[in-house]
Design an enzyme around this catalytic site. Structure first.
Site, PDB file in Angstrom:
ATOM      1  N   GLN A 205       0.821  -1.216   0.000  1.00 61.08           N
ATOM      2  CA  GLN A 205       0.000   0.000   0.000  1.00 61.08           C
ATOM      3  C   GLN A 205       0.854   1.265   0.000  1.00 61.08           C
ATOM      4  O   GLN A 205       0.312   2.372  -0.041  1.00 61.08           O
ATOM      5  CB  GLN A 205      -0.935   0.026   1.221  1.00 61.08           C
ATOM      6  CG  GLN A 205      -1.909  -1.138   1.278  1.00 61.08           C
ATOM      7  CD  GLN A 205      -2.963  -1.077   0.178  1.00 61.08           C
ATOM      8  OE1 GLN A 205      -3.197  -0.030  -0.430  1.00 61.08           O
ATOM      9  NE2 GLN A 205      -3.607  -2.195  -0.105  1.00 61.08           N
ATOM     10  N   LYS A 228      -1.631  -2.834  -7.457  1.00 57.85           N
ATOM     11  CA  LYS A 228      -2.110  -1.708  -6.639  1.00 57.85           C
ATOM     12  C   LYS A 228      -1.386  -0.415  -7.029  1.00 57.85           C
ATOM     13  O   LYS A 228      -1.724   0.666  -6.581  1.00 57.85           O
ATOM     14  CB  LYS A 228      -1.896  -2.007  -5.158  1.00 57.85           C
ATOM     15  CG  LYS A 228      -2.732  -3.182  -4.673  1.00 57.85           C
ATOM     16  CD  LYS A 228      -2.383  -3.544  -3.251  1.00 57.85           C
ATOM     17  CE  LYS A 228      -2.767  -4.959  -2.915  1.00 57.85           C
ATOM     18  NZ  LYS A 228      -4.172  -5.162  -2.665  1.00 57.85           N
TER      19      LYS A 228
END
Ligand code: PMP
Length: 410
Positions: A205, A228
Protein backbone atom coordinates in the site's frame (compact mmCIF):
# COMPACT_ATOMS: atom_id res chain seq x y z
CA UNK A 1 6.28 21.80 -2.64
CA UNK A 2 4.74 19.09 -4.79
CA UNK A 3 2.67 20.16 -7.78
CA UNK A 4 -1.13 20.01 -7.45
CA UNK A 5 -2.58 17.03 -9.25
CA UNK A 6 -5.49 17.50 -11.63
CA UNK A 7 -7.58 14.31 -11.25
CA UNK A 8 -9.64 15.08 -14.35
CA UNK A 9 -6.49 15.08 -16.45
CA UNK A 10 -5.48 11.79 -14.79
CA UNK A 11 -8.95 10.25 -15.30
CA UNK A 12 -8.81 10.83 -19.02
CA UNK A 13 -6.13 8.11 -19.15
CA UNK A 14 -8.37 5.47 -17.57
CA UNK A 15 -10.90 4.09 -20.09
CA UNK A 16 -12.70 2.03 -17.46
CA UNK A 17 -13.70 5.13 -15.51
CA UNK A 18 -16.08 6.23 -18.26
CA UNK A 19 -18.32 3.19 -17.84
CA UNK A 20 -21.57 3.00 -15.96
CA UNK A 21 -22.47 0.53 -13.23
CA UNK A 22 -26.13 -0.17 -12.48
CA UNK A 23 -27.09 2.73 -14.70
CA UNK A 24 -24.92 5.21 -12.78
CA UNK A 25 -21.46 6.61 -13.56
CA UNK A 26 -18.87 4.39 -11.91
CA UNK A 27 -17.31 5.84 -8.77
CA UNK A 28 -14.38 3.52 -8.12
CA UNK A 29 -13.23 3.72 -4.50
CA UNK A 30 -11.53 0.35 -4.19
CA UNK A 31 -7.98 1.32 -5.02
CA UNK A 32 -6.53 -0.49 -1.98
CA UNK A 33 -7.80 -3.80 -3.39
CA UNK A 34 -6.62 -3.06 -6.93
CA UNK A 35 -5.93 0.08 -8.94
CA UNK A 36 -7.38 0.73 -12.39
CA UNK A 37 -4.92 0.87 -15.30
CA UNK A 38 -3.96 3.89 -17.39
CA UNK A 39 -3.73 3.65 -21.20
CA UNK A 40 0.12 3.56 -21.32
CA UNK A 41 0.13 0.41 -19.15
CA UNK A 42 -2.57 -1.27 -21.25
CA UNK A 43 -0.81 -0.24 -24.46
CA UNK A 44 2.62 -1.46 -23.34
CA UNK A 45 1.26 -4.94 -22.71
CA UNK A 46 -0.68 -4.91 -25.96
CA UNK A 47 2.40 -3.78 -27.87
CA UNK A 48 4.42 -6.64 -26.43
CA UNK A 49 1.73 -9.22 -27.24
CA UNK A 50 1.09 -7.83 -30.72
CA UNK A 51 4.66 -7.20 -31.82
CA UNK A 52 7.41 -8.85 -29.85
CA UNK A 53 6.06 -11.63 -27.66
CA UNK A 54 8.70 -14.26 -27.12
CA UNK A 55 10.31 -15.98 -24.18
CA UNK A 56 13.08 -14.06 -22.41
CA UNK A 57 16.76 -14.88 -21.83
CA UNK A 58 16.78 -17.99 -24.02
CA UNK A 59 16.77 -17.01 -27.63
CA UNK A 60 19.30 -15.52 -29.96
CA UNK A 61 16.51 -14.41 -32.26
CA UNK A 62 15.35 -10.82 -32.51
CA UNK A 63 12.00 -11.18 -30.75
CA UNK A 64 13.55 -12.88 -27.75
CA UNK A 65 16.21 -10.21 -27.49
CA UNK A 66 13.63 -7.44 -27.73
CA UNK A 67 11.46 -9.09 -25.07
CA UNK A 68 14.50 -9.65 -22.83
CA UNK A 69 15.58 -6.03 -23.19
CA UNK A 70 12.12 -4.74 -22.27
CA UNK A 71 11.81 -7.19 -19.38
CA UNK A 72 15.21 -6.27 -17.93
CA UNK A 73 14.62 -2.58 -18.53
CA UNK A 74 11.48 -2.86 -16.39
CA UNK A 75 13.61 -4.36 -13.62
CA UNK A 76 15.89 -1.34 -13.76
CA UNK A 77 12.87 0.98 -13.53
CA UNK A 78 11.74 -0.83 -10.37
CA UNK A 79 15.26 -0.65 -8.96
CA UNK A 80 15.39 3.11 -9.42
CA UNK A 81 11.82 3.61 -8.25
CA UNK A 82 12.47 2.04 -4.85
CA UNK A 83 16.09 3.13 -4.55
CA UNK A 84 17.72 -0.30 -4.60
CA UNK A 85 21.50 -0.39 -5.04
CA UNK A 86 21.40 -2.90 -7.90
CA UNK A 87 18.90 -4.47 -10.28
CA UNK A 88 20.15 -7.88 -9.02
CA UNK A 89 18.26 -7.10 -5.82
CA UNK A 90 14.94 -6.93 -7.67
CA UNK A 91 13.26 -10.32 -7.96
CA UNK A 92 10.09 -10.64 -10.05
CA UNK A 93 7.33 -12.31 -8.09
CA UNK A 94 3.66 -12.97 -8.73
CA UNK A 95 2.82 -10.38 -6.08
CA UNK A 96 3.48 -9.33 -2.50
CA UNK A 97 2.07 -12.62 -1.21
CA UNK A 98 4.48 -14.56 -3.38
CA UNK A 99 7.43 -12.42 -2.20
CA UNK A 100 6.65 -12.95 1.49
CA UNK A 101 6.30 -16.69 0.91
CA UNK A 102 9.65 -16.76 -0.84
CA UNK A 103 11.34 -15.12 2.15
CA UNK A 104 9.54 -17.49 4.54
CA UNK A 105 10.64 -20.53 2.55
CA UNK A 106 14.09 -19.55 1.28
CA UNK A 107 15.35 -17.49 4.22
CA UNK A 108 13.03 -18.66 6.97
CA UNK A 109 13.55 -22.39 6.75
CA UNK A 110 17.32 -21.95 7.02
CA UNK A 111 17.33 -19.26 9.68
CA UNK A 112 14.33 -19.84 11.94
CA UNK A 113 14.79 -22.56 14.56
CA UNK A 114 12.91 -24.02 17.48
CA UNK A 115 11.94 -21.39 20.05
CA UNK A 116 12.67 -18.41 17.78
CA UNK A 117 10.25 -15.50 17.61
CA UNK A 118 8.91 -13.90 14.44
CA UNK A 119 7.44 -10.51 15.26
CA UNK A 120 4.61 -9.06 13.18
CA UNK A 121 1.87 -6.55 14.02
CA UNK A 122 -1.86 -6.72 14.56
CA UNK A 123 -2.43 -4.58 11.49
CA UNK A 124 -0.92 -7.03 8.98
CA UNK A 125 -2.67 -8.33 5.90
CA UNK A 126 -3.10 -12.11 6.03
CA UNK A 127 -0.30 -12.31 3.45
CA UNK A 128 2.09 -11.08 6.15
CA UNK A 129 0.71 -13.37 8.85
CA UNK A 130 -0.07 -16.81 7.46
CA UNK A 131 3.31 -17.56 5.77
CA UNK A 132 5.00 -16.83 9.12
CA UNK A 133 2.54 -19.03 11.00
CA UNK A 134 3.18 -21.86 8.54
CA UNK A 135 6.93 -21.42 8.92
CA UNK A 136 6.69 -21.19 12.72
CA UNK A 137 4.63 -24.36 12.85
CA UNK A 138 7.17 -26.21 10.77
CA UNK A 139 10.20 -24.94 12.69
CA UNK A 140 8.77 -24.91 16.22
CA UNK A 141 8.99 -21.10 16.39
CA UNK A 142 6.42 -18.52 17.63
CA UNK A 143 4.66 -15.65 15.92
CA UNK A 144 4.00 -12.65 18.16
CA UNK A 145 2.17 -9.48 17.18
CA UNK A 146 2.64 -5.87 18.26
CA UNK A 147 -0.62 -4.23 19.33
CA UNK A 148 -2.46 -1.35 17.73
CA UNK A 149 -3.74 1.67 19.69
CA UNK A 150 -7.37 2.82 19.58
CA UNK A 151 -6.69 5.36 16.83
CA UNK A 152 -5.01 2.72 14.64
CA UNK A 153 -1.39 3.70 15.26
CA UNK A 154 1.09 0.98 16.06
CA UNK A 155 1.77 0.66 19.80
CA UNK A 156 5.43 1.68 19.80
CA UNK A 157 5.90 0.88 23.47
CA UNK A 158 4.65 -2.65 22.83
CA UNK A 159 6.93 -2.84 19.76
CA UNK A 160 9.99 -2.02 21.85
CA UNK A 161 8.86 -4.34 24.63
CA UNK A 162 8.44 -7.25 22.21
CA UNK A 163 11.89 -6.62 20.71
CA UNK A 164 13.39 -7.52 24.09
CA UNK A 165 13.10 -11.23 23.26
CA UNK A 166 15.32 -10.61 20.21
CA UNK A 167 13.07 -11.85 17.40
CA UNK A 168 14.87 -13.29 14.39
CA UNK A 169 12.59 -11.50 11.97
CA UNK A 170 10.33 -8.45 12.20
CA UNK A 171 7.74 -8.12 9.43
CA UNK A 172 5.37 -5.16 9.23
CA UNK A 173 3.31 -3.19 6.79
CA UNK A 174 4.49 0.20 5.58
CA UNK A 175 0.89 1.44 5.20
CA UNK A 176 -2.16 -0.43 6.49
CA UNK A 177 -4.69 -1.42 3.83
CA UNK A 178 -7.54 -1.29 6.36
CA UNK A 179 -6.68 1.66 8.60
CA UNK A 180 -4.59 3.80 6.27
CA UNK A 181 -2.02 4.15 9.07
CA UNK A 182 1.46 5.06 7.81
CA UNK A 183 4.11 3.39 9.92
CA UNK A 184 7.45 5.04 10.52
CA UNK A 185 9.16 2.24 8.63
CA UNK A 186 12.66 3.68 8.99
CA UNK A 187 12.42 4.00 12.75
CA UNK A 188 10.84 0.56 13.19
CA UNK A 189 13.56 -0.96 10.99
CA UNK A 190 16.34 0.65 13.02
CA UNK A 191 14.88 -0.55 16.32
CA UNK A 192 14.33 -4.08 15.00
CA UNK A 193 17.82 -4.37 13.54
CA UNK A 194 19.36 -3.02 16.75
CA UNK A 195 17.65 -5.97 18.46
CA UNK A 196 19.34 -8.31 15.96
CA UNK A 197 16.34 -8.97 13.68
CA UNK A 198 16.11 -9.04 9.93
CA UNK A 199 13.33 -6.77 8.67
CA UNK A 200 10.73 -7.38 5.97
CA UNK A 201 8.44 -4.50 5.00
CA UNK A 202 5.18 -5.09 3.18
CA UNK A 203 5.02 -2.11 0.82
CA UNK A 204 1.87 -3.12 -1.08
CA UNK A 205 0.00 0.00 0.00
CA UNK A 206 3.02 2.30 0.09
CA UNK A 207 4.45 2.10 -3.43
CA UNK A 208 1.26 3.51 -5.08
CA UNK A 209 1.07 6.43 -2.64
CA UNK A 210 4.48 7.33 -1.24
CA UNK A 211 8.11 7.73 -2.19
CA UNK A 212 9.97 4.59 -1.16
CA UNK A 213 13.74 4.32 -0.80
CA UNK A 214 14.79 0.91 0.47
CA UNK A 215 18.36 2.01 1.16
CA UNK A 216 17.16 4.91 3.24
CA UNK A 217 14.70 2.66 5.09
CA UNK A 218 17.57 0.24 5.67
CA UNK A 219 15.29 -2.81 5.49
CA UNK A 220 16.46 -6.29 4.50
CA UNK A 221 13.43 -7.20 2.38
CA UNK A 222 10.66 -5.11 0.81
CA UNK A 223 7.72 -6.52 -1.16
CA UNK A 224 4.90 -5.05 -3.21
CA UNK A 225 2.32 -6.03 -5.83
CA UNK A 226 2.12 -4.41 -9.25
CA UNK A 227 -1.65 -4.20 -9.48
CA UNK A 228 -2.11 -1.71 -6.64
CA UNK A 229 0.48 0.56 -8.28
CA UNK A 230 -1.46 0.94 -11.57
CA UNK A 231 0.34 -2.08 -13.04
CA UNK A 232 -0.92 -5.51 -14.10
CA UNK A 233 -2.06 -8.33 -11.82
CA UNK A 234 0.14 -11.40 -11.36
CA UNK A 235 3.36 -9.40 -11.10
CA UNK A 236 5.11 -8.07 -8.03
CA UNK A 237 8.51 -7.46 -6.56
CA UNK A 238 10.72 -8.78 -3.82
CA UNK A 239 13.62 -6.50 -2.99
CA UNK A 240 16.32 -8.14 -0.92
CA UNK A 241 19.68 -6.88 0.25
CA UNK A 242 22.22 -8.40 -2.14
CA UNK A 243 24.40 -10.16 0.45
CA UNK A 244 21.33 -11.68 2.05
CA UNK A 245 19.87 -12.89 -1.25
CA UNK A 246 23.23 -14.36 -2.13
CA UNK A 247 23.32 -16.30 1.12
CA UNK A 248 19.88 -17.80 0.49
CA UNK A 249 19.20 -21.06 -1.29
CA UNK A 250 16.68 -20.89 -4.11
CA UNK A 251 13.13 -21.93 -3.27
CA UNK A 252 11.61 -23.01 -6.57
CA UNK A 253 13.65 -25.09 -8.97
CA UNK A 254 13.33 -25.25 -12.74
CA UNK A 255 14.42 -23.52 -15.90
CA UNK A 256 15.93 -20.01 -15.83
CA UNK A 257 17.31 -20.36 -12.29
CA UNK A 258 20.17 -22.74 -13.08
CA UNK A 259 23.76 -22.51 -14.24
CA UNK A 260 24.53 -26.17 -15.12
CA UNK A 261 22.21 -29.16 -14.66
CA UNK A 262 23.69 -32.64 -14.61
CA UNK A 263 22.00 -35.82 -13.52
CA UNK A 264 25.38 -37.20 -12.54
CA UNK A 265 26.97 -34.15 -10.91
CA UNK A 266 23.92 -32.28 -9.67
CA UNK A 267 22.89 -28.70 -10.42
CA UNK A 268 24.51 -25.34 -9.90
CA UNK A 269 22.40 -22.21 -9.73
CA UNK A 270 22.33 -18.98 -11.65
CA UNK A 271 23.37 -15.76 -9.96
CA UNK A 272 20.99 -13.02 -8.81
CA UNK A 273 18.28 -12.21 -9.62
CA UNK A 274 17.57 -15.27 -11.78
CA UNK A 275 18.31 -17.74 -8.99
CA UNK A 276 14.86 -16.96 -7.56
CA UNK A 277 12.97 -16.79 -10.85
CA UNK A 278 12.30 -20.39 -11.89
CA UNK A 279 10.19 -20.89 -15.00
CA UNK A 280 8.87 -18.50 -17.62
CA UNK A 281 8.06 -15.20 -15.93
CA UNK A 282 5.07 -12.87 -16.38
CA UNK A 283 6.83 -10.93 -19.14
CA UNK A 284 4.00 -8.59 -20.15
CA UNK A 285 3.29 -8.01 -16.46
CA UNK A 286 6.85 -6.90 -15.73
CA UNK A 287 6.89 -4.62 -18.77
CA UNK A 288 3.51 -3.18 -17.74
CA UNK A 289 4.69 -2.58 -14.18
CA UNK A 290 7.75 -0.71 -15.42
CA UNK A 291 5.49 1.55 -17.47
CA UNK A 292 3.10 1.98 -14.52
CA UNK A 293 5.88 3.17 -12.21
CA UNK A 294 7.23 5.52 -14.88
CA UNK A 295 3.70 6.89 -15.31
CA UNK A 296 3.29 7.31 -11.54
CA UNK A 297 6.62 9.12 -11.36
CA UNK A 298 5.37 11.45 -14.07
CA UNK A 299 2.48 12.47 -11.80
CA UNK A 300 4.82 12.79 -8.82
CA UNK A 301 4.05 10.37 -6.03
CA UNK A 302 4.04 13.18 -3.43
CA UNK A 303 1.35 14.98 -5.45
CA UNK A 304 -0.66 11.76 -5.54
CA UNK A 305 -0.38 11.33 -1.78
CA UNK A 306 -1.38 14.97 -1.14
CA UNK A 307 -4.39 14.61 -3.44
CA UNK A 308 -5.56 11.40 -1.78
CA UNK A 309 -5.15 12.92 1.67
CA UNK A 310 -7.49 15.77 0.66
CA UNK A 311 -10.05 13.26 -0.66
CA UNK A 312 -9.91 11.21 2.54
CA UNK A 313 -10.30 14.33 4.70
CA UNK A 314 -13.35 15.45 2.73
CA UNK A 315 -14.88 11.95 2.99
CA UNK A 316 -14.38 11.90 6.76
CA UNK A 317 -15.79 15.40 7.05
CA UNK A 318 -18.97 14.35 5.20
CA UNK A 319 -19.40 10.96 6.84
CA UNK A 320 -18.82 12.27 10.35
CA UNK A 321 -22.28 13.88 10.28
CA UNK A 322 -24.02 10.51 10.00
CA UNK A 323 -25.48 9.28 13.27
CA UNK A 324 -23.73 6.23 14.71
CA UNK A 325 -20.64 6.67 12.49
CA UNK A 326 -17.43 5.12 13.84
CA UNK A 327 -14.19 5.40 11.93
CA UNK A 328 -11.79 2.48 12.28
CA UNK A 329 -8.36 4.07 11.93
CA UNK A 330 -7.90 7.75 12.74
CA UNK A 331 -4.11 7.89 13.04
CA UNK A 332 -2.57 11.33 12.48
CA UNK A 333 -0.22 9.82 9.89
CA UNK A 334 -2.50 8.11 7.42
CA UNK A 335 -2.99 7.59 3.70
CA UNK A 336 -6.09 7.76 1.50
CA UNK A 337 -8.17 5.08 3.17
CA UNK A 338 -11.42 5.61 5.09
CA UNK A 339 -12.77 2.60 7.01
CA UNK A 340 -15.94 2.81 9.05
CA UNK A 341 -18.86 1.06 10.67
CA UNK A 342 -22.29 2.52 11.39
CA UNK A 343 -24.24 1.50 14.50
CA UNK A 344 -26.96 -1.01 13.79
CA UNK A 345 -26.21 -1.31 10.07
CA UNK A 346 -24.24 -4.16 8.48
CA UNK A 347 -21.25 -3.05 6.35
CA UNK A 348 -22.20 -5.55 3.65
CA UNK A 349 -25.65 -3.96 3.29
CA UNK A 350 -24.12 -0.50 2.93
CA UNK A 351 -21.72 -1.84 0.28
CA UNK A 352 -24.56 -3.45 -1.67
CA UNK A 353 -26.66 -0.29 -1.67
CA UNK A 354 -23.61 1.79 -2.67
CA UNK A 355 -23.03 -0.58 -5.58
CA UNK A 356 -26.62 -0.07 -6.72
CA UNK A 357 -25.72 3.63 -6.95
CA UNK A 358 -22.57 2.94 -8.97
CA UNK A 359 -20.18 3.37 -6.03
CA UNK A 360 -17.58 0.59 -5.63
CA UNK A 361 -16.25 0.22 -2.09
CA UNK A 362 -14.99 -2.83 -0.26
CA UNK A 363 -16.76 -4.35 2.74
CA UNK A 364 -15.63 -7.08 5.09
CA UNK A 365 -12.41 -7.86 6.93
CA UNK A 366 -10.05 -6.75 4.13
CA UNK A 367 -7.82 -9.79 4.80
CA UNK A 368 -7.03 -8.36 8.23
CA UNK A 369 -9.10 -10.50 10.57
CA UNK A 370 -6.84 -9.90 13.62
CA UNK A 371 -7.49 -6.19 13.20
CA UNK A 372 -11.25 -6.80 13.12
CA UNK A 373 -10.88 -8.76 16.35
CA UNK A 374 -8.84 -5.91 17.85
CA UNK A 375 -11.58 -3.37 17.07
CA UNK A 376 -14.39 -5.83 17.91
CA UNK A 377 -16.11 -5.49 14.53
CA UNK A 378 -16.98 -8.19 12.00
CA UNK A 379 -16.00 -5.97 9.10
CA UNK A 380 -15.93 -2.39 7.89
CA UNK A 381 -16.90 -0.37 4.84
CA UNK A 382 -13.67 0.83 3.22
CA UNK A 383 -13.35 3.59 0.66
CA UNK A 384 -9.84 3.89 -0.74
CA UNK A 385 -8.65 6.56 -3.13
CA UNK A 386 -6.32 6.79 -6.10
CA UNK A 387 -4.90 9.56 -8.26
CA UNK A 388 -7.99 9.44 -10.52
CA UNK A 389 -10.61 10.11 -7.84
CA UNK A 390 -12.23 13.53 -7.56
CA UNK A 391 -13.84 15.60 -4.82
CA UNK A 392 -17.15 15.28 -6.69
CA UNK A 393 -16.85 11.52 -6.42
CA UNK A 394 -16.27 11.85 -2.70
CA UNK A 395 -19.46 13.92 -2.43
CA UNK A 396 -21.38 11.32 -4.45
CA UNK A 397 -20.06 8.60 -2.14
CA UNK A 398 -20.97 10.50 1.04
CA UNK A 399 -24.50 11.27 -0.23
CA UNK A 400 -24.94 7.65 -1.38
CA UNK A 401 -23.80 6.38 2.03
CA UNK A 402 -26.26 8.67 3.78
CA UNK A 403 -29.08 7.39 1.56
CA UNK A 404 -28.04 3.79 2.15
CA UNK A 405 -27.91 4.19 5.93
CA UNK A 406 -31.32 5.95 5.99
CA UNK A 407 -32.86 3.20 3.88
CA UNK A 408 -31.41 0.47 6.05
CA UNK A 409 -32.65 2.16 9.20
CA UNK A 410 -36.14 2.90 7.88
N1 PMP B 1 -0.27 -6.65 1.90
C1 PMP B 1 -1.15 -5.63 1.89
C2 PMP B 1 -0.98 -4.50 2.86
C3 PMP B 1 -2.19 -5.63 0.97
O1 PMP B 1 -3.06 -4.61 0.95
C4 PMP B 1 -2.32 -6.72 0.07
C5 PMP B 1 -3.44 -6.77 -0.93
N2 PMP B 1 -4.69 -6.41 -0.41
C6 PMP B 1 -1.37 -7.74 0.12
C7 PMP B 1 -0.35 -7.68 1.05
C8 PMP B 1 -1.41 -8.92 -0.79
O2 PMP B 1 -1.22 -8.53 -2.11
P1 PMP B 1 -1.39 -9.59 -3.33
O3 PMP B 1 -2.72 -10.24 -3.10
O4 PMP B 1 -1.37 -8.73 -4.54
O5 PMP B 1 -0.26 -10.54 -3.23
Amino acid sequence: MSKVLDPNHVRAQFPILTREVNGKPLVYLDHAASAQKPVPVIEAQREYLMHYHSNVHRGVHALSQQATDAFEHARTIVQRHIGAASSSEIIWMAGATDGINLVAQAWGRENISKGDVILITEMEHHANIVPWQMLAEERGAHVEAVGVLDDGTLDLQDFQEKLKVNPKLVAFTHISNTLGTINDAKQLTAWAQAAGAKVLIDGSQAVPHAAVDVQDLGCDFYVFSGHKSYGPTGIGVLYGRQSLLESMRPWKGGGEMIDVVSIRNGTTYAGLPHKFEAGTPHISGAIGLGVALTWLNGLGVESVMDHETVLAAQARHGLRKLEGMRFIGTAPESAGVVSFVVDGVHPYDIGTLLDSQGVAVRTGHHCTQPLMERFAVSGTVRASFGAYNTLQEVDTFVAATERAVNMLRA
